[in-house]
Design an enzyme around this catalytic site. Structure first.
Site, PDB file in Angstrom:
ATOM      1  N   HIS A  86       0.832  -1.020  -0.184  1.00  0.00           N
ATOM      2  CA  HIS A  86      -0.125   0.027   0.105  1.00  0.00           C
ATOM      3  C   HIS A  86       0.907   1.386  -0.165  1.00  0.00           C
ATOM      4  O   HIS A  86       0.620   2.353  -0.682  1.00  0.00           O
ATOM      5  CB  HIS A  86      -0.896  -0.143   1.194  1.00  0.00           C
ATOM      6  CG  HIS A  86      -1.756  -0.860   1.361  1.00  0.00           C
ATOM      7  ND1 HIS A  86      -1.895  -1.679   2.594  1.00  0.00           N
ATOM      8  CD2 HIS A  86      -2.933  -1.469   0.562  1.00  0.00           C
ATOM      9  CE1 HIS A  86      -3.023  -2.655   2.275  1.00  0.00           C
ATOM     10  NE2 HIS A  86      -3.521  -2.609   1.299  1.00  0.00           N
ATOM     11  N   LYS A 131     -15.808  -7.841   3.396  1.00  0.00           N
ATOM     12  CA  LYS A 131     -14.569  -8.476   4.325  1.00  0.00           C
ATOM     13  C   LYS A 131     -15.023  -7.865   5.788  1.00  0.00           C
ATOM     14  O   LYS A 131     -15.538  -6.893   6.006  1.00  0.00           O
ATOM     15  CB  LYS A 131     -13.521  -7.690   4.043  1.00  0.00           C
ATOM     16  CG  LYS A 131     -12.876  -7.777   2.432  1.00  0.00           C
ATOM     17  CD  LYS A 131     -11.410  -6.990   2.156  1.00  0.00           C
ATOM     18  CE  LYS A 131     -10.770  -7.159   0.921  1.00  0.00           C
ATOM     19  NZ  LYS A 131     -10.011  -6.059   0.716  1.00  0.00           N
ATOM     20  N   ARG A 186      -2.404  -6.200  -8.533  1.00  0.00           N
ATOM     21  CA  ARG A 186      -1.456  -7.382  -8.472  1.00  0.00           C
ATOM     22  C   ARG A 186      -1.634  -8.218  -9.397  1.00  0.00           C
ATOM     23  O   ARG A 186      -0.757  -8.317 -10.267  1.00  0.00           O
ATOM     24  CB  ARG A 186      -1.612  -7.718  -6.983  1.00  0.00           C
ATOM     25  CG  ARG A 186      -1.142  -6.659  -5.942  1.00  0.00           C
ATOM     26  CD  ARG A 186      -1.409  -7.133  -4.507  1.00  0.00           C
ATOM     27  NE  ARG A 186      -3.125  -7.349  -4.644  1.00  0.00           N
ATOM     28  CZ  ARG A 186      -3.792  -7.779  -3.592  1.00  0.00           C
ATOM     29  NH1 ARG A 186      -3.390  -7.830  -2.516  1.00  0.00           N
ATOM     30  NH2 ARG A 186      -5.116  -7.667  -3.558  1.00  0.00           N
ATOM     31  N   SER A 216      -3.122  -7.835   2.716  1.00  0.00           N
ATOM     32  CA  SER A 216      -3.318  -7.670   4.262  1.00  0.00           C
ATOM     33  C   SER A 216      -3.944  -8.827   4.512  1.00  0.00           C
ATOM     34  O   SER A 216      -3.639  -9.202   5.752  1.00  0.00           O
ATOM     35  CB  SER A 216      -4.552  -6.559   4.366  1.00  0.00           C
ATOM     36  OG  SER A 216      -4.043  -5.380   4.124  1.00  0.00           O
TER      37      SER A 216
HETATM   38  O1  PNS Z   1      -8.991  -2.441   0.163  1.00  0.00           O
HETATM   39  P1  PNS Z   1     -10.105  -2.580  -0.710  1.00  0.00           P
HETATM   40  O2  PNS Z   1     -10.952  -3.520   0.243  1.00  0.00           O
HETATM   41  O3  PNS Z   1     -10.128  -2.802  -1.974  1.00  0.00           O
HETATM   42  O4  PNS Z   1     -11.083  -1.289  -0.392  1.00  0.00           O
HETATM   43  C1  PNS Z   1     -12.382  -1.159  -0.850  1.00  0.00           C
HETATM   44  C2  PNS Z   1     -12.846   0.341  -0.501  1.00  0.00           C
HETATM   45  C3  PNS Z   1     -13.048   0.771   0.908  1.00  0.00           C
HETATM   46  C4  PNS Z   1     -12.041   1.199  -1.465  1.00  0.00           C
HETATM   47  C5  PNS Z   1     -14.306   0.222  -1.390  1.00  0.00           C
HETATM   48  O5  PNS Z   1     -15.035  -0.697  -0.899  1.00  0.00           O
HETATM   49  C6  PNS Z   1     -15.068   1.483  -1.375  1.00  0.00           C
HETATM   50  O6  PNS Z   1     -14.657   2.638  -2.174  1.00  0.00           O
HETATM   51  N1  PNS Z   1     -15.983   1.677  -0.436  1.00  0.00           N
HETATM   52  C7  PNS Z   1     -16.799   3.154  -0.227  1.00  0.00           C
HETATM   53  C8  PNS Z   1     -18.245   2.797  -0.917  1.00  0.00           C
HETATM   54  C9  PNS Z   1     -18.035   2.913  -2.419  1.00  0.00           C
HETATM   55  O7  PNS Z   1     -18.167   4.074  -2.853  1.00  0.00           O
HETATM   56  N2  PNS Z   1     -18.501   1.793  -3.274  1.00  0.00           N
HETATM   57  C10 PNS Z   1     -18.370   1.848  -4.695  1.00  0.00           C
HETATM   58  C11 PNS Z   1     -19.508   2.090  -5.130  1.00  0.00           C
HETATM   59  S1  PNS Z   1     -20.805   0.888  -4.776  1.00  0.00           S
END
Ligand code: PNS
Length: 160
Positions: A16, A40, A89, A126
């Site tokens: 990250h 998650k 990745r 993670s």
């Molecule tokens: O590390 P991750 O699990 O890929 O992170 C995911 C995250 C938190 C970036 C994603 O779930 C997110 O953007 N959540 C906020 C809600 C949102 O805007 N979702 C996308 C449209 S439904």
């Protein structure tokens, strides 16, 4: 230009941090958005995940950290960012990130830039860090010192 690096950071890894540093070099300013992935279960509470990213990036020019509540597109509007940067990745990341990129573009006119993960961190996650720690392994090569310490403490508590 302001870019947002979103993620769940549970906990923040060197992979990250590599993406955050490269996004800052490309765009000048980065806001790290620490959010919840509804698919998650988090090991660390949101506040602690924010704190661990803050501690790992303390003193980094052009980088700040904030909790992400609600939609990422709304967060980007609030901080004046038109671009989201995420690391890639493997193929499964691409499938997921493409879907997110299209959603964020449709609801917030946000562009997404996908950076290939740095070669050293190309398969680090993670999830793997938590798995190594859960089985008593040393995670200090994968996450910054404060995160390694917190993962160790949480695992020790779970075992007692
Ligand atoms: O590390 P991750 O699990 O890929 O992170 C995911 C995250 C938190 C970036 C994603 O779930 C997110 O953007 N959540 C906020 C809600 C949102 O805007 N979702 C996308 C449209 S439904």
């Amino acid at each position: 230009m302001v870019a947002v690096c979103p993620g769940s950071f549970d906990p923040v890894t060197y992979g990250h941090l590599d993406v955050i540093a490269r996004a800052r070099d490309l765009f000048g300013q980065v806001v790290v958005a620490v959010g919840r992935n509804s698919a998650k279960n988090s090991l660390f509470a949101l506040e602690e995940r924010v704190r661990l990213v803050e501690s790992a990036t303390a003193g980094w020019d052009g980088v700040r950290v904030a909790p992400l509540e609600g939609l990422l597109a709304d967060f980007c509007a609030r901080v004046g960012a038109g671009v989201v940067v995420k690391g890639l990745r493997f193929g499964s990341d691409f499938d997921y990130e493409l879907q997110m990129a299209h959603i964020n573009s449709a609801i917030g006119h946000i562009e997404t830039v996908l950076l290939p993960a740095g070669p050293r961190w190309g398969t680090l996650s993670s999830t793997m860090v938590r798995e190594v720690a859960r089985n008593g392994g040393d995670v200090s090569g994968f996450v910054p010192p404060e995160a390694a310490e917190r993962v160790r403490m949480v695992q020790a508590k779970e075992e007692s």
